[in-house]
Design a protein around this motif. Structure first.
Motif, PDB file in Angstrom:
ATOM      1  N   ARG A 159      -8.661 144.353  96.749  1.00 26.41           N
ATOM      2  CA  ARG A 159      -7.506 145.147  96.342  1.00 26.41           C
ATOM      3  C   ARG A 159      -6.470 144.303  95.612  1.00 26.41           C
ATOM      4  N   GLN A 160      -6.386 143.029  96.005  1.00 31.20           N
ATOM      5  CA  GLN A 160      -5.388 142.182  95.358  1.00 31.20           C
ATOM      6  C   GLN A 160      -5.742 141.938  93.896  1.00 31.20           C
TER       7      GLN A 160
ATOM      8  N   LEU B 173      -5.031 143.436  87.987  1.00 25.60           N
ATOM      9  CA  LEU B 173      -5.503 144.064  86.748  1.00 25.60           C
ATOM     10  C   LEU B 173      -4.630 145.253  86.375  1.00 25.60           C
ATOM     11  N   ILE B 174      -4.151 145.975  87.390  1.00 29.22           N
ATOM     12  CA  ILE B 174      -3.292 147.126  87.085  1.00 29.22           C
ATOM     13  C   ILE B 174      -1.963 146.636  86.516  1.00 29.22           C
ATOM     14  N   ARG B 175      -1.451 145.542  87.070  1.00 22.68           N
ATOM     15  CA  ARG B 175      -0.194 145.011  86.556  1.00 22.68           C
ATOM     16  C   ARG B 175      -0.354 144.570  85.107  1.00 22.68           C
ATOM     17  N   TRP B 176      -1.537 144.052  84.731  1.00 24.49           N
ATOM     18  CA  TRP B 176      -1.763 143.500  83.388  1.00 24.49           C
ATOM     19  C   TRP B 176      -2.556 144.468  82.510  1.00 24.49           C
ATOM     20  N   TRP B 177      -2.537 145.764  82.806  1.00 25.08           N
ATOM     21  CA  TRP B 177      -3.408 146.679  82.069  1.00 25.08           C
ATOM     22  C   TRP B 177      -3.030 146.793  80.610  1.00 25.08           C
TER      23      TRP B 177
ATOM     24  N   GLY C 163     -10.061 140.148  78.383  1.00 33.71           N
ATOM     25  CA  GLY C 163      -8.689 140.458  78.774  1.00 33.71           C
ATOM     26  C   GLY C 163      -8.490 140.376  80.271  1.00 33.71           C
ATOM     27  N   SER C 164      -9.484 140.855  81.038  1.00 34.14           N
ATOM     28  CA  SER C 164      -9.379 140.793  82.496  1.00 34.14           C
ATOM     29  C   SER C 164      -9.343 139.360  82.977  1.00 34.14           C
ATOM     30  N   LEU C 165     -10.196 138.527  82.421  1.00 33.05           N
ATOM     31  CA  LEU C 165     -10.210 137.124  82.828  1.00 33.05           C
ATOM     32  C   LEU C 165      -8.892 136.438  82.464  1.00 33.05           C
ATOM     33  N   ILE C 166      -8.380 136.776  81.279  1.00 27.01           N
ATOM     34  CA  ILE C 166      -7.089 136.185  80.869  1.00 27.01           C
ATOM     35  C   ILE C 166      -5.980 136.619  81.818  1.00 27.01           C
ATOM     36  N   ALA C 167      -6.010 137.878  82.223  1.00 32.11           N
ATOM     37  CA  ALA C 167      -4.973 138.390  83.135  1.00 32.11           C
ATOM     38  C   ALA C 167      -5.029 137.687  84.475  1.00 32.11           C
TER      39      ALA C 167
ATOM     40  N   TYR D  60      -2.699 133.765  88.139  1.00 36.11           N
ATOM     41  CA  TYR D  60      -2.907 132.604  89.018  1.00 36.11           C
ATOM     42  C   TYR D  60      -1.944 131.481  88.650  1.00 36.11           C
ATOM     43  N   MET D  61      -1.633 131.372  87.350  1.00 37.51           N
ATOM     44  CA  MET D  61      -0.715 130.332  86.890  1.00 37.51           C
ATOM     45  C   MET D  61       0.741 130.741  87.072  1.00 37.51           C
ATOM     46  N   GLY D  62       0.998 131.926  87.621  1.00 40.98           N
ATOM     47  CA  GLY D  62       2.366 132.346  87.898  1.00 40.98           C
ATOM     48  C   GLY D  62       3.044 133.033  86.731  1.00 40.98           C
ATOM     49  N   LYS D  63       2.305 133.450  85.763  1.00 41.02           N
ATOM     50  CA  LYS D  63       2.890 134.138  84.608  1.00 41.02           C
ATOM     51  C   LYS D  63       3.117 135.609  84.930  1.00 41.02           C
ATOM     52  N   SER D  64       3.988 136.193  84.168  1.00 43.41           N
ATOM     53  CA  SER D  64       4.241 137.604  84.308  1.00 43.41           C
ATOM     54  C   SER D  64       3.715 138.346  83.097  1.00 43.41           C
ATOM     55  N   PRO D  65       3.381 139.645  83.265  1.00 47.66           N
ATOM     56  CA  PRO D  65       2.898 140.411  82.112  1.00 47.66           C
ATOM     57  C   PRO D  65       3.918 140.455  81.005  1.00 47.66           C
TER      58      PRO D  65
END
Length: 463
Positions: A24-25, A30-34, A444-448, A453-458
C-alpha cells in the motif's frame, strides 16, 4: 516396571502482520506522483509516434526479391587409367557430410567475388553507392528454404535481396544467383588449374626423359658390337667344332692304325711259330687284315678258300713284314699330325693348344657379347619405362581436359526473382505507440519511486 512417556504439543509462533510486505505504501507513492508518471508516459508516446512518422517519411519503402538455387551435384567421371585417379571424392551420404556441404555452399553465397561480378554486370542499374561490393553484400541474405520455411536439411538455397526498388531487387537477386552458380561450379566441379598445370609439367619432364632414353638407346645400337660379337662367336664356335672333329678323326685313325699294327704283329708271330701250315691257314686272315688296312670294309665280303693263293711261310712273313712297315709308317705320320696340334697321345687328350686358344677367345667374346646385350636390355627397359610414364601422364592430361569440358555441376539455377508487388511491412504506428507508452509508464513509475526515496516531492503536487 512401567515407562512413562510425556509428550508436549509443539509451540507455534504467533503471526505478526508486520512480517508481510506492505504494497500500500508503494501504491500511495505512485498515486502521489501520478501526474509525473502520466507526463513521462505521454512523452514516450509522443516521441515514439514522431519517430515512426519521420521514419516513414524519410526512409523509402523496402522491397524484397528472392531467387532460388538448387543443390544438384552431377560429376562426369572420366578415367583412362585406373592406376592414376584424380577425380574428386564422392559426396558422402552421412548426415554430417551433407550438412557440412550445405553449410559451405550457403556460406559461399555472400562472397566478395560474386558482389564484384554483379556490380560490374549490373552497373547501370545500381546507384553509385550500391556499386560498392560491400554495400551489395549488406543487401543480400541467403538461407536454406523448405516448404514450411527455413530448414537446415534443404537442398534449396534462397537468395534474398532488399532494396528501395522492386525491379532492382529482382534484377540483383537473379544476377546474384546466376553468378553464384558459376562461381560454385568453378570451385567444386572443374579441375583446379594447379592440378592440371602440375600434371602438364610432369608430362613435359617425362617427355624429355623419354627422348633422352630413346637417344641413348639409339646411340648404343649404332655403336655396339653385338652383331660383330655374334658373328665372331659363331665363327669361333664353328672353328672349335672343326678342331674337335679333326682331333677326334686323328685319334680314331691312330687307334685303328695301332690296332691294325698290333694285329699284324700278332699274325706274324703266329705264322712264324706255326710253320709252313700256318701260312696256309692264316692266308684268309692276312687278306682280311689287308682289306681293313687299305680302307675296304670286309663286313659283307665273302672269300673262297680255294681261290686263295698258296704261299710258303717265308713269303707270308715277308708280306707281313711289309704290312707292318706300312702300318708303322702310317702310325708315325699320324703321330706327327696329332703332335703338331699339341695333343699328347699318351693321355689321349682331345683338346689341342689351338683348340684351347679358340675356346679362350670364344669365352672372352661370349662375355663381351653378354655385357653388350645386358646394356642394350637395360637401355631398352629404361626407354620402355619412360614411355609408360609419358603415356600415362599424357592420358591423364587428356582425361582432365575432357573432365573440365564435361558438363559437371554442383548447383543449378532454380528460379529467377520476380519483382515484388508490395513493400516490406514497416513498424506499426499503433503497436509502436503502445509499446512506447508501456515503457514510458514503467520508466515514470521507477522515477517516482526513486525520487520519493531520495526525499523529493512531486513537481505538480497540490498546494
Amino acid at each position: 516396571m512401567s515407562l512413562e512417556v510425556q509428550t508436549s504439543a509443539p509451540i507455534h509462533k504467533p503471526w505478526v502482520a508486520e512480517d508481510e510486505i506492505d504494497l500500500r505504501q508503494y501504491l500511495v507513492i505512485l498515486i502521489r506522483w501520478w501526474r509525473e508518471i502520466i507526463a513521462v508516459t505521454l512523452g514516450a508516446v509522443l516521441l515514439a509516434g514522431v519517430v515512426i512518422i519521420l521514419m516513414r517519411l524519410i526512409l523509402p519503402a523496402q522491397y524484397e526479391a528472392t531467387a532460388d538455387v538448387a543443390i544438384v551435384r552431377t560429376v562426369s567421371d572420366v578415367n583412362f587409367d585406373e592406376r592414376f585417379r584424380t577425380n574428386p571424392d564422392s559426396l558422402g551420404v552421412d548426415t554430417i557430410s551433407l550438412s557440412a556441404r550445405r553449410n559451405a555452399l550457403l556460406g559461399l553465397v555472400t562472397t566478395g567475388v560474386i558482389a564484384q561480378e554483379v556490380s560490374t554486370e549490373q552497373g547501370d542499374v545500381l546507384s553509385p553507392e550500391e556499386q560498392n561490393p560491400a554495400t551489395l553484400l549488406a543487401m543480400v541474405v541467403a538461407e536454406l528454404a523448405t516448404a514450411e520455411g527455413v530448414g537446415s536439411d534443404s537442398d534449396l538455397i534462397r537468395i534474398k535481396v532488399t532494396t528501395d526498388d522492386a525491379d532492382k531487387a529482382a534484377i540483383i537477386a537473379t544476377a546474384w544467383a546466376r553468378s553464384y552458380v558459376q562461381t560454385v561450379n568453378a570451385i567444386y566441379s572443374q579441375v583446379p588449374d594447379e592440378v592440371l598445370n602440375s600434371i602438364e609439367t610432369e608430362l613435359t619432364m617425362a617427355q624429355e626423359q623419354y627422348q633422352t632414353s630413346q637417344s641413348n638407346l639409339e646411340a648404343f645400337i649404332a655403336s655396339n658390337r653385338i652383331d660383330e660379337l655374334n658373328s665372331l662367336v659363331a665363327v669361333l664356335q664353328q672353328r672349335m667344332n672343326q678342331e674337335v672333329s679333326l682331333q677326334n678323326a686323328f685319334l680314331v685313325q691312330w687307334q685303328e692304325a695301332q690296332e691294325q699294327l698290333n694285329t699284324a704283329q700278332a699274325l706274324r708271330n703266329q705264322v712264324q711259330e706255326g710253320g709252313e701250315g700256318a701260312a696256309l691257314s692264316n692266308m684268309a686272315a692276312l687278306q682280311v687284315l689287308k682289306l681293313r688296312v687299305f680302307g675296304m670294309t670286309p663286313t659283307n665280303l665273302q672269300l673262297e678258300v680255294r681261290e686263295l693263293p698258296e704261299i710258303d711261310q717265308a713269303t707270308m712273313l715277308a708280306d707281313l713284314d711289309g704290312l707292318i712297315a706300312a702300318l708303322s709308317t702310317r702310325l708315325a705320320d699320324l703321330n706327327v699330325q696329332v703332335a703338331a696340334g699339341g695333343t699328347e697321345l699318351s693321355s689321349m687328350q682331345e683338346v689341342t693348344s689351338t683348340l684351347t686358344s679358340v675356346l679362350t677367345n670364344l669365352r672372352s667374346n661370349k662375355a663381351q657379347l653378354e655385357t653388350e646385350v645386358a646394356r642394350q636390355l637395360q637401355l631398352t627397359q629404361q626407354r620402355d619405362l619412360q614411355w609408360e610414364t609419358y603415356k600415362t601422364l599424357s592420358n591423364k592430361v587428356a582425361e582432365l581436359n575432357l573432365t573440365r569440358a564435361a558438363a559437371s555441376s554442383e548447383v543449378r539455377f532454380g528460379a529467377q526473382a520476380v519483382p515484388p508487388i508490395k513493400p516490406l511491412k514497416r513498424i506499426s504506428l499503433f503497436l509502436g505507440v503502445m509499446f512506447a507508452g508501456a515503457i514510458g509508464f514503467v520508466s515514470g513509475s521507477l522515477i517516482a519511486l526513486l525520487a520519493n526515496y531520495m526525499g523529493k516531492s512531486p513537481l505538480w503536487a497540490k498546494s
